[in-house]
Design a protein around this motif. Structure first.
Motif, short mmCIF file in Angstrom:
data_model
loop_
_atom_site.label_atom_id
_atom_site.label_comp_id
_atom_site.label_asym_id
_atom_site.label_seq_id
_atom_site.Cartn_x
_atom_site.Cartn_y
_atom_site.Cartn_z
N ARG A 94 -86.95 16.67 -11.77
CA ARG A 94 -86.77 17.70 -11.17
C ARG A 94 -85.57 18.25 -10.38
O ARG A 94 -85.39 19.14 -9.79
CB ARG A 94 -88.00 18.10 -10.43
CG ARG A 94 -89.19 18.50 -11.08
CD ARG A 94 -90.44 18.80 -10.32
NE ARG A 94 -91.60 18.80 -11.08
CZ ARG A 94 -92.69 19.59 -10.37
NH1 ARG A 94 -92.82 19.57 -9.11
NH2 ARG A 94 -93.93 19.55 -11.14
N THR A 99 -95.88 17.15 -4.42
CA THR A 99 -95.04 18.22 -4.00
C THR A 99 -95.84 19.63 -4.43
O THR A 99 -95.58 20.67 -3.89
CB THR A 99 -93.57 18.14 -4.33
OG1 THR A 99 -93.32 18.10 -5.61
CG2 THR A 99 -92.96 16.74 -3.53
N GLN A 159 -86.20 18.71 -1.20
CA GLN A 159 -85.30 19.05 -2.40
C GLN A 159 -83.94 19.55 -2.11
O GLN A 159 -83.97 20.66 -1.38
CB GLN A 159 -86.07 19.72 -3.65
CG GLN A 159 -85.63 19.85 -4.92
CD GLN A 159 -86.38 20.46 -5.86
OE1 GLN A 159 -87.53 21.27 -5.42
NE2 GLN A 159 -86.22 20.17 -7.16
N GLY A 206 -91.57 14.72 -9.73
CA GLY A 206 -91.94 15.67 -8.23
C GLY A 206 -92.92 15.03 -7.51
O GLY A 206 -93.49 15.73 -6.55
N ASN A 258 -93.53 25.62 -9.28
CA ASN A 258 -93.45 24.22 -8.98
C ASN A 258 -94.44 23.49 -9.98
O ASN A 258 -94.43 22.30 -10.38
CB ASN A 258 -93.71 23.87 -7.89
CG ASN A 258 -92.52 23.94 -7.12
OD1 ASN A 258 -91.44 23.94 -7.38
ND2 ASN A 258 -92.53 23.85 -5.52
N TRP A 279 -83.28 14.83 -4.46
CA TRP A 279 -84.25 14.58 -3.43
C TRP A 279 -83.75 13.88 -2.37
O TRP A 279 -82.86 12.80 -2.53
CB TRP A 279 -85.59 14.06 -3.85
CG TRP A 279 -86.27 14.70 -5.01
CD1 TRP A 279 -86.05 14.47 -6.35
CD2 TRP A 279 -87.44 15.81 -4.88
NE1 TRP A 279 -86.78 15.32 -7.10
CE2 TRP A 279 -87.72 15.99 -6.12
CE3 TRP A 279 -87.88 16.26 -3.85
CZ2 TRP A 279 -88.84 17.12 -6.49
CZ3 TRP A 279 -88.99 17.18 -4.08
CH2 TRP A 279 -89.41 17.69 -5.40
#
Length: 452
Positions: free
Chosen positions: A336, A405, A355, A384, A187, A339
């Protein structure tokens, strides 16, 4: 002799005046000697003090009438049920007495409410006197009170509003991030083109929906289109006012959107709930009406491809944004992926970010923040990070919080944000062109953003 007669006459006159008697002098005929005769008549003390019979009757009737009116007025003031009629005077009817009793009860209730409110205010004032003065909070942490939309065309309670006040709520110790220790390094990898949000430009208006159903809505462009028949220029629009929202409008490009000519109108198999939908990789993702179910609708085949019941998620007004509108579940896209922003009973109203896998909607990871969902106007994802907007209606508000996150931490920020038309019901980020898409009181607008 005449002297004695005059004295007697004067005495009679004085005596009558002193005793309030009446006297009369009458001349009679001459007697046999040729002299005039006069006769005096004076009422006795008993007769002069007694009024005539007719006068007594009139006076008694007047007194009786006044007493009747007085009794009616006293009964009316006291609200006694026995004052329904007042004889010939006709002061009031039984209906008037009933109305007076109702008014009396209503006034008594109001007095009791005022007394109770006075006690509460007195207690609150005493508590405030005991507290020390607090320093003002940073800009963007609090917002004003919004005005409720009372348009009956939107249905009873269908799009409720609430007071917007942002306050951080400590997250329970066991949450913070589900699976936080798993794939932490993955991440933290830097995503291409990503950065921290530092500014939001003035809104650019593209189109206005004049119909009453267009006050609230959602619109977007696919940042990663799957290919024909819909490319990256296609604009998608849903007007979210109504009990059964099923129509998805497709426009060839922005110019056709401005002209108001859709290239196609798709009818969804399940109704849409509110303004939390988005488009990603050739599919429409939205919340099914009156449920916590998320739907994936394939745009090319025009069919449902996947669905997921989001565990424990609030829906249909349990945990909406501050403007209401049943915005409990909000889908978002960034660099990313896909969500979902929501809350749950376990989170006690705090925002939860999960996610999702775009194909089957499986939850990959979830984070629980310390930002209460119903205290912010809206939220979106960029690189993110979750960003929240303080107010949906204040013309000059702020992006006031960010949750990362990668670190699982949030902090207060103050990035200026403008609601030009003062009723922003949808904000989504498009990572393809680095713009925010918003629906502000019938108007479809975009914001250019700057990332550090």
């Amino acid at each position: 002799m005449w002297i004695r007669f005059a004295v007697c006459l004067c005495c009679l006159a004085v005596g009558c005046q002193g005793q309030d008697r009446t006297a009369s002098l009458r001349k009679a005929n001459n007697d046999f000697s040729g002299r005039c005769q006069y006769t005096f008549t004076v009422d006795s003390p008993a007769e002069s003090s007694c009024p005539q019979a007719g006068a007594v009757g009139t006076e008694m009737e007047g007194v009786a009438s006044r007493l009747t009116l007085l009794e009616a007025l006293v009964s009316r003031m006291l609200g006694e049920p026995g004052a329904a009629m007042v004889g010939e005077a006709g002061l009031q009817t039984a209906e008037e007495v009933s109305q007076l009793q109702q008014d009396n009860q209503r006034l008594n209730r109001q007095v009791q409410d005022l007394q109770r409110r006075l006690e509460e205010l007195t207690l609150e004032a005493e508590q405030l006197r005991e507290k020390p003065c607090q320093q003002p909070q940073p800009s963007g942490v609090t917002t004003g009170v919004t005005t409720a939309d009372s348009d009956p065309a939107f249905g009873s309670g269908a799009f409720q509003e609430m007071k917007a006040e942002v306050s951080e709520v400590p997250a329970p110790p066991q949450i913070r991030q589900h699976g936080q220790n798993q794939n932490q390094n993955q991440n933290q990898n830097v995503t291409k083109g990503c950065g921290v949000l530092v500014s939001v430009d003035e809104p650019v208006t593209h189109h206005k929906v004049d119909s009453i159903t267009g006050k609230y809505g959602v619109w977007f462009q696919d940042p990663e289109p799957a290919g024909p028949p819909y490319g990256p220029k296609v604009v998608w629009r849903i007007e979210a006012v109504g009990k059964e929202v099923r129509q998805l409008f497709a426009y060839e490009d922005m110019d056709q959107l401005v002209r108001g000519f859709p290239m196609k109108v798709l009818v969804l198999p399940e109704a849409v709930e509110s303004t939390g939908a988005t488009v990603y990789r050739g599919s429409l993702y939205y919340q099914r009406r009156r449920s916590r179910t998320i739907m994936r609708y394939d745009l090319a085949s025009e069919s449902l491809a996947a669905r997921l019941e989001l565990p424990h998620a609030g829906f249909h007004g349990q945990h909406p944004y501050s403007w209401g509108g049943y915005t409990d579940i909000d889908l978002a896209v960034d660099e990313r992926g896909l969500w979902v922003i929501y809350s749950s009973g376990k989170a006690k109203g705090a925002i939860v970010v999960s996610q999702l896998k775009p194909n089957n909607l499986e939850v990959k990871k979830s984070w629980e923040t310390n930002i209460r969902k119903n205290t912010v106007g809206n939220a979106f994802m960029v690189c993110g990070r979750l960003y929240t907007v303080a107010s949906y209606s204040l013309p000059n508000t702020t992006v006031n919080y960010v949750f990362d996150t990668d670190t699982g931490e949030s902090q207060a920020i103050a990035i200026p944000f403008h609601n030009r038309y003062r009723y922003n019901s949808m904000i989504d980020y498009n990572p393809g062109n680095k713009k925010l898409y918003a629906w502000d009181n019938h108007h479809m607008v975009t914001y250019d953003i700057q990332l550090a």
